[in-house]
Design a protein around this motif. Sequence first.
Motif, mmCIF file in Angstrom:
data_model
loop_
_atom_site.group_PDB
_atom_site.id
_atom_site.type_symbol
_atom_site.label_atom_id
_atom_site.label_comp_id
_atom_site.label_asym_id
_atom_site.label_seq_id
_atom_site.Cartn_x
_atom_site.Cartn_y
_atom_site.Cartn_z
ATOM 1 N N HIS A 86 4.016 -1.326 12.877
ATOM 2 C CA HIS A 86 3.641 0.007 12.385
ATOM 3 C C HIS A 86 2.674 -0.112 11.204
ATOM 4 O O HIS A 86 1.643 0.558 11.165
ATOM 5 N N PHE A 87 3.010 -0.974 10.266
ATOM 6 C CA PHE A 87 2.159 -1.109 9.092
ATOM 7 C C PHE A 87 0.874 -1.871 9.400
ATOM 8 O O PHE A 87 -0.188 -1.542 8.852
ATOM 9 N N GLU A 88 0.950 -2.865 10.272
ATOM 10 C CA GLU A 88 -0.266 -3.602 10.637
ATOM 11 C C GLU A 88 -1.307 -2.681 11.256
ATOM 12 O O GLU A 88 -2.501 -2.841 11.018
ATOM 13 N N ASP A 141 7.794 4.717 4.197
ATOM 14 C CA ASP A 141 6.685 5.190 5.036
ATOM 15 C C ASP A 141 6.893 4.901 6.523
ATOM 16 O O ASP A 141 6.283 5.558 7.371
ATOM 17 N N TYR A 142 7.741 3.953 6.848
ATOM 18 C CA TYR A 142 8.029 3.682 8.264
ATOM 19 C C TYR A 142 8.662 4.897 8.929
ATOM 20 O O TYR A 142 8.457 5.142 10.115
ATOM 21 N N ALA A 188 3.922 1.138 -3.531
ATOM 22 C CA ALA A 188 3.845 1.070 -2.064
ATOM 23 C C ALA A 188 5.046 1.738 -1.396
ATOM 24 O O ALA A 188 5.218 1.626 -0.179
ATOM 25 N N PHE A 235 -2.509 2.331 6.023
ATOM 26 C CA PHE A 235 -1.818 2.342 4.736
ATOM 27 C C PHE A 235 -2.437 1.310 3.805
ATOM 28 O O PHE A 235 -2.533 0.133 4.126
ATOM 29 N N VAL A 265 3.869 -4.066 1.635
ATOM 30 C CA VAL A 265 5.013 -3.610 2.426
ATOM 31 C C VAL A 265 5.470 -4.708 3.387
ATOM 32 O O VAL A 265 6.673 -4.987 3.490
ATOM 33 N N ILE A 266 4.540 -5.328 4.076
ATOM 34 C CA ILE A 266 4.890 -6.366 5.050
ATOM 35 C C ILE A 266 5.477 -7.595 4.354
ATOM 36 O O ILE A 266 6.488 -8.155 4.802
ATOM 37 N N LYS A 315 -0.382 -1.969 2.818
ATOM 38 C CA LYS A 315 0.418 -2.528 3.895
ATOM 39 C C LYS A 315 0.751 -4.000 3.686
ATOM 40 O O LYS A 315 1.810 -4.460 4.103
ATOM 41 N N ASP A 316 -0.115 -4.757 3.011
ATOM 42 C CA ASP A 316 0.185 -6.168 2.751
ATOM 43 C C ASP A 316 1.416 -6.312 1.857
ATOM 44 O O ASP A 316 2.242 -7.201 2.071
ATOM 45 N N SER A 358 -1.497 0.566 10.776
ATOM 46 C CA SER A 358 -1.711 1.781 9.984
ATOM 47 C C SER A 358 -2.913 1.603 9.058
ATOM 48 O O SER A 358 -3.396 0.495 8.848
#
Length: 154
Positions: free
Chosen positions: A59-61, A23-24, A12, A65, A71-72, A68-69, A63
């Motif tokens: 940003h990830f929510e 990725d952010y 990720a 991506f 990453v968050i 994303k889970d 996206s």
Amino acid sequence: MLPFSEQDLLTANVNPATGLATDYLNLFNEAIMLFEMGLDMPDMAEELADWKRRGYVEHFEKSGFEMKDVVIAAYHHAPADVRRDFDEVCDRALTVFNSSIDILMSSNPADAAAHADLSGRLADMKALVVEMDSHIHGRSPAHKSLQSEVDALF
């Protein structure tokens, strides 16, 4: 403890030591690219009107991506001091990017003074991305100082 393996984090693009994902930075790199183009082709500045200020989690929510889970969750489990320092530079970056974009969109880059001001703002924007990247990769000055203190013990 995270419900993900180190391999999941690496897949990720999350640095396992900091819990932060590269990725952010895409949010900011896109704006820099459009800002640079807007300096030379003012019509391109209009593309920046769609740029949205987004915090890391938002940003990830929003996206597409795939991981994303991961990453968050990694962000929420990141060391508090790492996350605090990263969030501070991100807040500064979001403010600088917003104001710089607003100024570009209301300026005439063909004017030498305006172009010089905008070029300076672009340099500041790029420096903030480098600073965010250093936090993501654990190379921030605060991290280095702490690491130096730890290294001195051994």
